[in-house]
Design a protein around this motif. Structure first.
Motif, PDB file in Angstrom:
ATOM      1  N   ASN A  21       0.699  -1.259  -0.070  1.00  0.00           N
ATOM      2  CA  ASN A  21       0.078  -0.132  -0.196  1.00  0.00           C
ATOM      3  C   ASN A  21       0.759   1.129  -0.108  1.00  0.00           C
ATOM      4  N   GLU A  22       1.780   1.074   0.753  1.00  0.00           N
ATOM      5  CA  GLU A  22       3.013   2.536   0.597  1.00  0.00           C
ATOM      6  C   GLU A  22       3.559   2.600  -0.763  1.00  0.00           C
ATOM      7  N   VAL A  23       3.803   1.809  -1.350  1.00  0.00           N
ATOM      8  CA  VAL A  23       4.409   1.923  -2.768  1.00  0.00           C
ATOM      9  C   VAL A  23       3.250   2.408  -3.577  1.00  0.00           C
ATOM     10  N   VAL A  24       2.336   1.707  -3.460  1.00  0.00           N
ATOM     11  CA  VAL A  24       0.861   2.241  -4.287  1.00  0.00           C
ATOM     12  C   VAL A  24       0.379   3.670  -4.119  1.00  0.00           C
ATOM     13  N   LYS A  90       8.662   2.162 -15.267  1.00  0.00           N
ATOM     14  CA  LYS A  90       9.351   1.198 -14.412  1.00  0.00           C
ATOM     15  C   LYS A  90       9.591   1.738 -12.812  1.00  0.00           C
ATOM     16  N   ILE A  91       9.196   1.049 -11.969  1.00  0.00           N
ATOM     17  CA  ILE A  91       9.477   1.486 -10.454  1.00  0.00           C
ATOM     18  C   ILE A  91      10.417   0.832  -9.808  1.00  0.00           C
ATOM     19  N   ASN A  92      11.385   1.393  -9.129  1.00  0.00           N
ATOM     20  CA  ASN A  92      12.419   1.022  -8.561  1.00  0.00           C
ATOM     21  C   ASN A  92      12.584   1.503  -7.066  1.00  0.00           C
ATOM     22  N   VAL A  93      12.474   0.921  -5.928  1.00  0.00           N
ATOM     23  CA  VAL A  93      12.446   1.492  -4.820  1.00  0.00           C
ATOM     24  C   VAL A  93      14.302   1.580  -4.359  1.00  0.00           C
ATOM     25  N   VAL A  94      14.767   2.583  -4.392  1.00  0.00           N
ATOM     26  CA  VAL A  94      16.384   2.479  -4.363  1.00  0.00           C
ATOM     27  C   VAL A  94      16.775   2.795  -2.993  1.00  0.00           C
ATOM     28  N   LYS A  95      15.908   3.623  -2.073  1.00  0.00           N
ATOM     29  CA  LYS A  95      16.436   3.537  -0.592  1.00  0.00           C
ATOM     30  C   LYS A  95      14.731   3.648   0.215  1.00  0.00           C
ATOM     31  N   SER A 100      12.115   8.030   5.230  1.00  0.00           N
ATOM     32  CA  SER A 100      12.359   8.590   3.860  1.00  0.00           C
ATOM     33  C   SER A 100      12.439   7.550   2.880  1.00  0.00           C
ATOM     34  N   CYS A 101      12.004   7.665   1.879  1.00  0.00           N
ATOM     35  CA  CYS A 101      11.931   6.805   0.776  1.00  0.00           C
ATOM     36  C   CYS A 101      12.421   7.283  -0.520  1.00  0.00           C
ATOM     37  N   GLN A 102      12.888   6.754  -1.546  1.00  0.00           N
ATOM     38  CA  GLN A 102      13.633   7.141  -2.778  1.00  0.00           C
ATOM     39  C   GLN A 102      13.277   6.110  -3.932  1.00  0.00           C
ATOM     40  N   LEU A 103      12.073   6.682  -4.770  1.00  0.00           N
ATOM     41  CA  LEU A 103      11.628   5.998  -5.714  1.00  0.00           C
ATOM     42  C   LEU A 103      12.242   6.436  -7.077  1.00  0.00           C
ATOM     43  N   VAL A 104      12.385   5.481  -7.979  1.00  0.00           N
ATOM     44  CA  VAL A 104      13.185   5.864  -9.396  1.00  0.00           C
ATOM     45  C   VAL A 104      11.913   5.447 -10.240  1.00  0.00           C
ATOM     46  N   ILE A 105      11.322   6.194 -11.033  1.00  0.00           N
ATOM     47  CA  ILE A 105      10.699   5.711 -12.348  1.00  0.00           C
ATOM     48  C   ILE A 105      11.157   6.029 -13.413  1.00  0.00           C
ATOM     49  N   GLU A 106      11.470   4.894 -14.472  1.00  0.00           N
ATOM     50  CA  GLU A 106      11.955   4.932 -15.654  1.00  0.00           C
ATOM     51  C   GLU A 106      10.691   4.825 -16.617  1.00  0.00           C
ATOM     52  N   LEU A 107      10.639   5.914 -17.653  1.00  0.00           N
ATOM     53  CA  LEU A 107       9.635   5.792 -18.527  1.00  0.00           C
ATOM     54  C   LEU A 107      10.069   5.087 -19.851  1.00  0.00           C
ATOM     55  N   TRP A 134       3.186   9.524   3.841  1.00  0.00           N
ATOM     56  CA  TRP A 134       4.362   9.954   3.173  1.00  0.00           C
ATOM     57  C   TRP A 134       4.007  11.219   2.287  1.00  0.00           C
ATOM     58  N   LEU A 135       5.265  12.123   2.316  1.00  0.00           N
ATOM     59  CA  LEU A 135       4.916  13.293   1.576  1.00  0.00           C
ATOM     60  C   LEU A 135       5.988  13.586   0.556  1.00  0.00           C
ATOM     61  N   LEU A 136       5.455  13.884  -0.670  1.00  0.00           N
ATOM     62  CA  LEU A 136       6.664  14.046  -1.860  1.00  0.00           C
ATOM     63  C   LEU A 136       7.417  15.357  -1.535  1.00  0.00           C
TER      64      LEU A 136
END
Length: 153
Positions: A21-24, A90-95, A100-107, A134-136
């Motif tokens: 749910n957090e990633v979604v 393409k979602i990658n959870v980096v940290k 804190s959280c860092q998501l990378v999305i590649e188109l 979670w706040l962006l």
């Protein structure tokens, strides 16, 4: 004493792993607020705005559809998305930590954006205050391969 130590160890480890749910929810927030949405949004057969994302881990997240008020968010495997010629992220959870959280999305599936001088990777920084949502906090766009030369944990 060992039982108490093991209990706290397991509680700490499980508390640090991200939940589906957090990633979604983070991805939905990105779809609502970022320019990426203009690149990836498509209308489904019912004329509902839909965003397709490659599931970060099929075993954990599966291939599900989440319905929101103004859009749908679909997680699927890359082979299905490529076969359907659907633009996707393409979602990658980096940290990931409690705060804190860092998501990378590649188109993907949107043509050669680098050749056109357009960004391909976006790094999303999220923070979470104690017992909060979670706040962006920030977005960094990359016009080349974000992972090139980086060592990932």
């Amino acid at each position: 004493m060992r039982a108490i130590f093991l209990f706290f160890l397991v509680s700490t480890i499980s508390g640090l792993s991200q939940t589906e749910n957090e990633v979604v929810n983070m991805t939905a927030r990105i779809c609502q607020t970022d320019s990426m949405s203009k690149v990836l949004q498509v209308l489904d057969e019912d004329s509902v705005v839909t965003y397709h994302m490659q599931t970060p881990d099929y075993e954990t997240y599966g291939a599900s559809t989440y319905e929101y008020e103004d859009f749908n968010l679909v997680f699927d495997v890359s082979s299905n998305l490529l076969f359907n010629s659907t633009p996707f992220g393409k979602i990658n959870v980096v940290k990931y930590s409690k705060k804190s959280c860092q998501l990378v999305i590649e188109l993907a599936g949107v043509g050669d954006r680098e050749k056109k001088g357009l960004w391909t990777f976006a790094v999303y920084e999220f923070t979470r205050p104690k017992d909060g949502k979670w706040l962006l906090q920030g977005i960094n766009y990359h016009f080349d391969d974000f992972y090139s030369g980086k060592k990932l944990d």
